[in-house]
Write a protein that holds these residues in place. Structure first.
Motif, PDB file in Angstrom:
ATOM      1  N   ASN A 168       0.837  -1.201   0.000  1.00  0.00           N
ATOM      2  CA  ASN A 168       0.000   0.000   0.000  1.00  0.00           C
ATOM      3  C   ASN A 168       0.874   1.253   0.000  1.00  0.00           C
ATOM      4  O   ASN A 168       0.516   2.263   0.579  1.00  0.00           O
ATOM      5  CB  ASN A 168      -0.937   0.007   1.201  1.00  0.00           C
ATOM      6  N   CYS A 169       2.036   1.181  -0.593  1.00  0.00           N
ATOM      7  CA  CYS A 169       2.929   2.336  -0.646  1.00  0.00           C
ATOM      8  C   CYS A 169       3.561   2.421  -2.028  1.00  0.00           C
ATOM      9  O   CYS A 169       3.455   1.497  -2.821  1.00  0.00           O
ATOM     10  CB  CYS A 169       3.999   2.239   0.434  1.00  0.00           C
ATOM     11  N   TYR A 170       4.223   3.572  -2.264  1.00  0.00           N
ATOM     12  CA  TYR A 170       4.882   3.764  -3.542  1.00  0.00           C
ATOM     13  C   TYR A 170       6.279   3.161  -3.510  1.00  0.00           C
ATOM     14  O   TYR A 170       6.901   3.068  -2.453  1.00  0.00           O
ATOM     15  CB  TYR A 170       4.990   5.261  -3.852  1.00  0.00           C
ATOM     16  N   THR A 171       6.778   2.831  -4.674  1.00  0.00           N
ATOM     17  CA  THR A 171       8.150   2.340  -4.742  1.00  0.00           C
ATOM     18  C   THR A 171       9.096   3.522  -4.779  1.00  0.00           C
ATOM     19  O   THR A 171       8.761   4.597  -5.291  1.00  0.00           O
ATOM     20  CB  THR A 171       8.344   1.497  -6.020  1.00  0.00           C
ATOM     21  N   LEU A 172      10.257   3.399  -4.205  1.00  0.00           N
ATOM     22  CA  LEU A 172      11.237   4.474  -4.169  1.00  0.00           C
ATOM     23  C   LEU A 172      11.893   4.619  -5.533  1.00  0.00           C
ATOM     24  O   LEU A 172      12.043   3.634  -6.252  1.00  0.00           O
ATOM     25  CB  LEU A 172      12.303   4.180  -3.115  1.00  0.00           C
TER      26      LEU A 172
END
Length: 178
Positions: free
Chosen positions: A10-14
């Protein structure tokens, strides 16, 4: 879709390693390599000529002589003839003031320096105490003057009662003449 056996992210990739955060600012120098390799000195800045403030007194006088009366005409005159204050006038208003002089700010003189010897002797405390004693004495006198009640007929009769008439025994009216 989530990979098999792993929870859904549930997060963006760096971003990658070549990504730089923030803005890149182009500089004239080359950073640390330039500083180590060359002895370039900092170029002196040219002194910025300070624009002197407008001389509204002179401009208003000129506008009145030209016959202008309304605010709109005055603004047009200001745009046409932009008169600035002279350098010596501006510096005179910003001149250094000797701290020993009395400085007038908002039409009030600043207090002179307090002598240290008077502070050590508690002179100002004693002066204040004397003023307070004089003030309380004056207030007591005023209070005593106010405590005097005005003399009314009732208070006068209480202080000075009417003398009682001497009582005579009752006589028959026909025997009064005798």
């Amino acid at each position: 879709q989530a990979e098999l056996g792993k929870p859904q992210r549930n997060c963006y990739t760096l971003p990658g390693f070549d990504f730089s955060y923030g803005l890149y600012t182009h500089r004239t120098d080359g950073g640390v390599p330039e500083a180590i390799g060359h002895w370039n000195t900092v170029k002196p800045r040219t002194a910025l000529v300070q624009k002197m403030p407008r001389d509204f007194i002179t401009m208003n006088r000129g506008a009145l002589k030209a016959g202008y009366t309304t605010a709109h005409e005055f603004n047009l005159y200001y745009k046409a003839k932009d008169i600035r204050r002279k350098d010596d006038e501006y510096s005179r208003s910003k001149r250094f003031i000797n701290p020993g002089d009395y400085i007038v700010v908002f039409s009030m003189f600043s207090r002179p320096c307090t002598p240290l010897f008077d502070l050590l002797q508690h002179k100002y405390k004693e002066l204040w105490m004397e003023q307070q004693r004089a003030l309380t004495a004056a207030q007591r006198i005023e209070k005593k003057k106010k405590d005097k009640v005005c003399e009314t007929r009732t208070t006068f009769l209480r202080k000075h009662p009417v003398p009682a008439k001497e009582e005579s025994f009752w006589h028959l009216p026909r025997l009064e003449k005798v």
